[in-house]
Write an enzyme that holds these catalytic residues in place. Structure first.
Site, PDB file in Angstrom:
ATOM      1  N   GLY A   1     -22.711   1.071  25.311  1.00 36.12           N
ATOM      2  CA  GLY A   1     -21.877   0.479  24.250  1.00 36.12           C
ATOM      3  C   GLY A   1     -20.449   0.983  24.288  1.00 36.12           C
TER       4      GLY A   1
ATOM      5  N   ASP B   1     -35.402   0.426  24.277  1.00 31.22           N
ATOM      6  CA  ASP B   1     -35.146  -0.355  23.063  1.00 31.22           C
ATOM      7  C   ASP B   1     -35.434   0.604  21.908  1.00 31.22           C
ATOM      8  OD1 ASP B   1     -36.453  -3.496  21.680  1.00 31.22           O
ATOM      9  OD2 ASP B   1     -35.384  -1.816  20.756  1.00 31.22           O
TER      10      ASP B   1
ATOM     11  N   TYR C   1     -23.843  -4.323   7.437  1.00 32.55           N
ATOM     12  CA  TYR C   1     -23.460  -3.138   8.228  1.00 32.55           C
ATOM     13  C   TYR C   1     -23.178  -1.951   7.304  1.00 32.55           C
ATOM     14  CZ  TYR C   1     -20.581  -0.446  11.575  1.00 32.55           C
ATOM     15  OH  TYR C   1     -20.056   0.528  12.400  1.00 32.55           O
TER      16      TYR C   1
HETATM   17  C1  VAH Z   1     -16.652  -2.510  13.377  1.00 31.65           C
HETATM   18  N1  VAH Z   1     -15.643  -1.086  15.097  1.00 31.65           N
HETATM   19  O1  VAH Z   1     -15.597  -3.114  13.345  1.00 31.65           O
HETATM   20  C2  VAH Z   1     -16.671  -1.136  14.056  1.00 31.65           C
HETATM   21  C3  VAH Z   1     -16.396  -0.048  13.058  1.00 31.65           C
HETATM   22  C4  VAH Z   1     -14.873   0.716  11.271  1.00 31.65           C
HETATM   23  C5  VAH Z   1     -15.116  -0.307  12.279  1.00 31.65           C
HETATM   24  O2  VAH Z   1     -17.453   0.145  12.204  1.00 31.65           O
HETATM   25  O3  VAH Z   1     -17.651  -2.936  12.875  1.00 31.65           O
END
Ligand code: VAH
Length: 313
Positions: free
Chosen positions: A9, A48, A137
């Site tokens: 990643g 995974d 998220y």
């Molecule tokens: C995103 N690069 O954009 C990640 C990160 C604070 C940004 O969590 O989801």
């Protein structure tokens, strides 16, 4: 001996190199759900992270004493597939915590400025404050911070983590993030001399150059635990800028470069829910967090490294 998930990643691919330099190639096991396109140095296993049995077996076989769990779905991708994001982000985290507990490993996983929401103070966001994120998220990151704290208090697992800002790098492109515009802009500046930003002018977000992010991981993991008041969610940041400012920084090198805007409402809404600038003072006080790159030195390095990578004179 360190096991890394999500080793292919955006962070993982450079973290591997950093760890191999610090601790030796054979002491770092890279794992990822997909095969590497080009050969990676050091041991590699397909994994995974939702497969707890295989994760346990791979960690035990390698003799890992440290777990760095980097596999996750980023903010924009998680919004387009929230159920999958929950299963991968929380299932993977739970598995890596459980394996670390069973094998007595030290543990690291990153949180994010995405762990904050619209009701969080936006400027100089404190280390300890209201966290009501409005993205899947963000829900994953807040739950993750609490889960890592729980594994420390309940099981004594040495869990540590930071809230990363947007990370900028030239090695592996981020996938599905909101701050990705700040990476894309450098590629497009060199390839096309212009960039159409999906984040609106004036949208201020915290950012950090990847070398500083990697050093922060190593510094936190090597810190004296007796000095840690916080553990799994240290605010860390190097700079805070909006698209117009990174464009101006690029124009110092490419005077013809120009930025235009075609705002993506989904990623703009995510960005608008995040802080403008966070306060990293707890990380500075508890484990000596520091950064070496600001916007202009990052821009100079990014453009130089990308010219080589993209074969552009
Ligand atoms: C995103 N690069 O954009 C990640 C990160 C604070 C940004 O969590 O989801």
């Amino acid at each position: 001996k360190i096991m890394v998930t999500g080793a292919l990643g955006q962070i993982g691919s450079e973290l591997i190199t950093k760890l191999q330099k610090e601790y030796g190639e054979n002491n770092v096991l890279s794992t990822d759900i997909r095969k590497p396109e080009k050969p990676v140095t050091g041991p590699f296993e397909i994994l995974d992270v939702t497969d707890s049995k295989r994760m346990h077996g791979v960690a035990k076989e390698f003799g890992a004493d440290t777990m760095m769990h980097m596999a996750a779905l980023l903010s924009a991708k998680a919004e387009s597939n929230p159920l999958f994001a929950w299963n991968l982000n929380m299932g993977g985290l739970m598995n890596s915590l459980e394996v670390s507990r069973e094998l007595g490993m030290q543990f690291f996983t990153p949180s994010s400025i995405g762990a904050f929401g619209p009701s969080t103070p936006k400027v100089d966001t404190p280390q300890d404050t209201l966290q009501r994120p409005t993205t899947m998220y963000g829900v994953n990151k807040v739950a993750g911070e609490l889960l890592c704290d729980y594994y420390f208090t309940r099981f004594g697992l040495d869990t540590r983590g930071v809230r990363f800002p947007g990370l900028i790098s030239y090695v592996a492109q981020p996938g599905g993030g909101t701050t990705d515009y700040a990476v894309d802009i450098y590629y497009k500046a060199l390839e096309e001399g212009k960039y159409e930003s999906f984040i609106a002018e004036g949208t201020r977000m915290d950012m950090m150059y990847m070398p500083d992010a990697l050093q922060a991981i190593v510094d936190l993991m090597e810190a004296d635990p007796a000095k840690l008041i916080h553990r799994n969610a240290f605010n860390v940041t190097a700079m805070s800028f909006e698209p117009g400012e990174i464009a101006a920084s690029i124009q110092k090198h490419l005077p013809e470069f120009n930025i235009s805007y075609d705002v993506d409402p989904v990623r703009q809404a995510i960005a608008d829910s995040w802080p403008d600038s966070i306060d990293p003072s707890a990380a500075v006080a508890e484990w000596g967090f520091k950064t070496t790159y600001d916007l202009d030195s990052m821009t100079a390095d990014m453009l130089e490294k990308l010219r080589t990578k993209l074969q552009i004179s």
